[in-house]
Design a protein around this motif. Structure first.
Motif, PDB file in Angstrom:
ATOM      1  N   ILE A  34      -7.553  -7.164  -2.182  1.00  0.00           N
ATOM      2  CA  ILE A  34      -7.074  -5.799  -1.942  1.00  0.00           C
ATOM      3  C   ILE A  34      -5.840  -5.897  -1.061  1.00  0.00           C
ATOM      4  N   ASP A  35      -4.691  -5.956  -1.712  1.00  0.00           N
ATOM      5  CA  ASP A  35      -3.405  -6.206  -1.058  1.00  0.00           C
ATOM      6  C   ASP A  35      -2.451  -5.059  -1.392  1.00  0.00           C
ATOM      7  N   PRO A  36      -2.391  -4.030  -0.562  1.00  0.00           N
ATOM      8  CA  PRO A  36      -1.542  -2.873  -0.882  1.00  0.00           C
ATOM      9  C   PRO A  36      -0.056  -3.145  -0.666  1.00  0.00           C
ATOM     10  N   HIS A  37       0.527  -3.918  -1.592  1.00  0.00           N
ATOM     11  CA  HIS A  37       1.962  -4.171  -1.559  1.00  0.00           C
ATOM     12  C   HIS A  37       2.732  -2.856  -1.687  1.00  0.00           C
ATOM     13  N   ARG A  38       3.924  -2.821  -1.118  1.00  0.00           N
ATOM     14  CA  ARG A  38       4.754  -1.613  -1.203  1.00  0.00           C
ATOM     15  C   ARG A  38       4.980  -1.193  -2.656  1.00  0.00           C
ATOM     16  N   GLN A  39       5.315  -2.173  -3.512  1.00  0.00           N
ATOM     17  CA  GLN A  39       5.627  -1.841  -4.902  1.00  0.00           C
ATOM     18  C   GLN A  39       4.414  -1.274  -5.621  1.00  0.00           C
ATOM     19  N   LEU A  40       3.235  -1.823  -5.332  1.00  0.00           N
ATOM     20  CA  LEU A  40       2.024  -1.305  -5.966  1.00  0.00           C
ATOM     21  C   LEU A  40       1.741   0.126  -5.533  1.00  0.00           C
ATOM     22  N   LEU A  41       1.933   0.422  -4.250  1.00  0.00           N
ATOM     23  CA  LEU A  41       1.728   1.797  -3.778  1.00  0.00           C
ATOM     24  C   LEU A  41       2.679   2.747  -4.496  1.00  0.00           C
ATOM     25  N   THR A  42       3.924   2.330  -4.639  1.00  0.00           N
ATOM     26  CA  THR A  42       4.906   3.151  -5.343  1.00  0.00           C
ATOM     27  C   THR A  42       4.517   3.329  -6.806  1.00  0.00           C
ATOM     28  N   ASP A  43       4.112   2.241  -7.447  1.00  0.00           N
ATOM     29  CA  ASP A  43       3.722   2.302  -8.855  1.00  0.00           C
ATOM     30  C   ASP A  43       2.528   3.228  -9.071  1.00  0.00           C
ATOM     31  N   TRP A  44       1.645   3.263  -8.093  1.00  0.00           N
ATOM     32  CA  TRP A  44       0.460   4.108  -8.204  1.00  0.00           C
ATOM     33  C   TRP A  44       0.732   5.564  -7.813  1.00  0.00           C
ATOM     34  N   GLY A  45       1.943   5.847  -7.318  1.00  0.00           N
ATOM     35  CA  GLY A  45       2.275   7.209  -6.916  1.00  0.00           C
ATOM     36  C   GLY A  45       1.848   7.547  -5.501  1.00  0.00           C
ATOM     37  N   TYR A  46       1.556   6.527  -4.684  1.00  0.00           N
ATOM     38  CA  TYR A  46       1.165   6.755  -3.298  1.00  0.00           C
ATOM     39  C   TYR A  46       2.364   6.570  -2.366  1.00  0.00           C
ATOM     40  N   ASN A  47       2.299   7.216  -1.212  1.00  0.00           N
ATOM     41  CA  ASN A  47       3.304   6.990  -0.188  1.00  0.00           C
ATOM     42  C   ASN A  47       3.142   5.583   0.378  1.00  0.00           C
ATOM     43  N   VAL A  48       4.242   4.988   0.779  1.00  0.00           N
ATOM     44  CA  VAL A  48       4.196   3.659   1.391  1.00  0.00           C
ATOM     45  C   VAL A  48       3.941   3.854   2.883  1.00  0.00           C
ATOM     46  N   ASP A  49       2.681   4.087   3.201  1.00  0.00           N
ATOM     47  CA  ASP A  49       2.267   4.300   4.591  1.00  0.00           C
ATOM     48  C   ASP A  49       0.784   3.964   4.705  1.00  0.00           C
ATOM     49  N   ALA A  50       0.222   4.172   5.890  1.00  0.00           N
ATOM     50  CA  ALA A  50      -1.173   3.796   6.134  1.00  0.00           C
ATOM     51  C   ALA A  50      -2.129   4.552   5.209  1.00  0.00           C
ATOM     52  N   LEU A  51      -1.857   5.829   4.978  1.00  0.00           N
ATOM     53  CA  LEU A  51      -2.732   6.605   4.093  1.00  0.00           C
ATOM     54  C   LEU A  51      -2.651   6.085   2.665  1.00  0.00           C
ATOM     55  N   GLY A  52      -1.458   5.750   2.211  1.00  0.00           N
ATOM     56  CA  GLY A  52      -1.323   5.182   0.872  1.00  0.00           C
ATOM     57  C   GLY A  52      -2.090   3.884   0.734  1.00  0.00           C
ATOM     58  N   ALA A  53      -2.002   3.022   1.754  1.00  0.00           N
ATOM     59  CA  ALA A  53      -2.736   1.753   1.729  1.00  0.00           C
ATOM     60  C   ALA A  53      -4.238   1.996   1.690  1.00  0.00           C
ATOM     61  N   GLU A  54      -4.705   2.986   2.436  1.00  0.00           N
ATOM     62  CA  GLU A  54      -6.137   3.291   2.466  1.00  0.00           C
ATOM     63  C   GLU A  54      -6.617   3.832   1.120  1.00  0.00           C
ATOM     64  N   LEU A  55      -5.852   4.735   0.532  1.00  0.00           N
ATOM     65  CA  LEU A  55      -6.232   5.290  -0.772  1.00  0.00           C
ATOM     66  C   LEU A  55      -6.266   4.188  -1.833  1.00  0.00           C
ATOM     67  N   TYR A  56      -5.270   3.328  -1.791  1.00  0.00           N
ATOM     68  CA  TYR A  56      -5.230   2.189  -2.716  1.00  0.00           C
ATOM     69  C   TYR A  56      -6.471   1.314  -2.544  1.00  0.00           C
ATOM     70  N   ALA A  57      -6.786   0.974  -1.297  1.00  0.00           N
ATOM     71  CA  ALA A  57      -7.920   0.096  -1.021  1.00  0.00           C
ATOM     72  C   ALA A  57      -9.229   0.715  -1.488  1.00  0.00           C
ATOM     73  N   MET A  58      -9.399   1.999  -1.261  1.00  0.00           N
ATOM     74  CA  MET A  58     -10.633   2.660  -1.676  1.00  0.00           C
ATOM     75  C   MET A  58     -10.785   2.630  -3.195  1.00  0.00           C
ATOM     76  N   ARG A  59      -9.689   2.768  -3.911  1.00  0.00           N
ATOM     77  CA  ARG A  59      -9.747   2.749  -5.368  1.00  0.00           C
ATOM     78  C   ARG A  59     -10.069   1.345  -5.877  1.00  0.00           C
ATOM     79  N   MET A  60      -9.465   0.331  -5.266  1.00  0.00           N
ATOM     80  CA  MET A  60      -9.776  -1.045  -5.637  1.00  0.00           C
ATOM     81  C   MET A  60     -11.236  -1.379  -5.327  1.00  0.00           C
ATOM     82  N   LEU A  61     -11.752  -0.844  -4.222  1.00  0.00           N
ATOM     83  CA  LEU A  61     -13.159  -1.042  -3.885  1.00  0.00           C
ATOM     84  C   LEU A  61     -14.071  -0.473  -4.964  1.00  0.00           C
ATOM     85  N   GLN A  62     -13.740   0.703  -5.452  1.00  0.00           N
ATOM     86  CA  GLN A  62     -14.540   1.309  -6.515  1.00  0.00           C
ATOM     87  C   GLN A  62     -14.591   0.414  -7.748  1.00  0.00           C
TER      88      GLN A  62
END
Length: 309
Positions: A34-62
């Protein structure tokens, strides 16, 4: 620990290896990175910030839940956001614990014994803010410098993975360097690291709790290291599969003769299918099957070699 019997202490110190072994037997040898790279956050439509990293991580956990033996969080991808990023990592680690998922924090810590002792408070002890099942360690202050934090992990039912044969391009020159003094004089640096780690696993029935990091891309020079993964009885965490170039054949080359203790990490290959949960879960299941088959063949090849000898 002083109030526990010797049998209870032994059980505590082997707890992580037992839990990980059971999880691998149930879900296979995949660890979802679970590595929230900047580019992955952007590709997923998330902000490149702590909240974006958390949302990304939660989805990968699922996607990983019930489909992988463990998950591995890259701590630097959260630390870049300062205190908010650390708080996000705390929350996703808590969520993983609630799911019953084994967690590894890839922090690659190392240092003098007097300083790294603090890591036990951060990662291992009851109530630790970043409580995890295992962390990664760097041994280049000397593998023995890690003894205190390793014992802190084991005494709290946790584990560690020590970098031994890494997949970075410059790794070979350092890790195959010949030691000039000490217990392992005349052997490679990597051999000394692996041998020191193995000592913590001696006397443990089944898989130990002190592991190694051995990259899946090192097949061309593993023989030069003197390290034989098939003789190591702790867990082996193996990055490099997929995005970094390693394929099923590389797993069979590096891990020939191993006996169910190799945990292969895959991150970006899975994440590339997001943010759709159904696509992520399908990718997770697919790569898990490929890895399971490759490592099964690696184990069989090792048995065939032994019979030929």
């Amino acid at each position: 620990m002083s109030s526990l019997s010797s049998e209870e202490i032994h059980a505590q110190r082997s707890d992580f290896g037992l839990r990980l072994s059971n999880s691998m037997a149930k879900y296979g040898p995949l660890c979802v990175g679970i590595d929230p790279h900047r580019q992955l956050l952007t590709d997923w439509g998330y902000n490149v910030d702590a909240l974006g990293a958390e949302l990304y991580a939660m989805r990968m956990l699922q996607a990983a839940n019930g489909r992988a033996a463990a998950v591995k969080f890259q701590s630097s991808m959260f630390e870049r956001y300062g205190s908010k990023g650390i708080a996000a990592l705390e929350r996703v680690l808590y969520a993983a614990r609630q799911m019953g998922t084994i967690t590894i924090v890839d922090c690659l810590h190392g240092g003098l014994p007097t300083t790294i002792s603090a890591f036990a408070d951060a990662y291992f002890k009851p109530g630790a803010p970043l409580l995890a099942d295992a962390i990664t360690l760097l041994p280049y202050y000397g593998a023995r410098s890690l003894g205190g934090v390793i014992n802190d992990a084991l005494n709290n039912g946790r584990g560690v993975f020590i970098a031994s044969l890494t997949s970075n391009q410059e790794g070979a020159s350092l890790q195959t360097a010949i030691r000039q003094a000490g217990e392992y004089k005349g052997k490679t640096v990597a051999f000394g690291i692996a041998s020191t780690a193995q000592k913590f696993n001696n006397g443990i029935n089944g898989m130990g709790s002190v592991g190694l990091i051995i990259g899946a891309t090192i097949g061309q020079w593993i023989n030069d290291s003197g390290v034989d993964p098939s003789k190591f009885t702790g867990p082996i965490l193996s990055p490099g599969y997929g995005w970094q170039g390693a394929e099923k054949g590389d797993l069979k080359t590096v891990f020939k003769g191993t006996k169910g203790n190799v945990l292969v990490t895959v991150s970006r290959f899975i994440a590339a299918h997001g943010p759709s949960i159904s696509a992520l879960t399908e990718a997770t299941e697919s790569v898990a099957l490929d890895i399971r088959q490759a490592l099964l063949e690696a184990s069989t090849e090792g048995e065939e070699t032994d019979e030929a000898d």
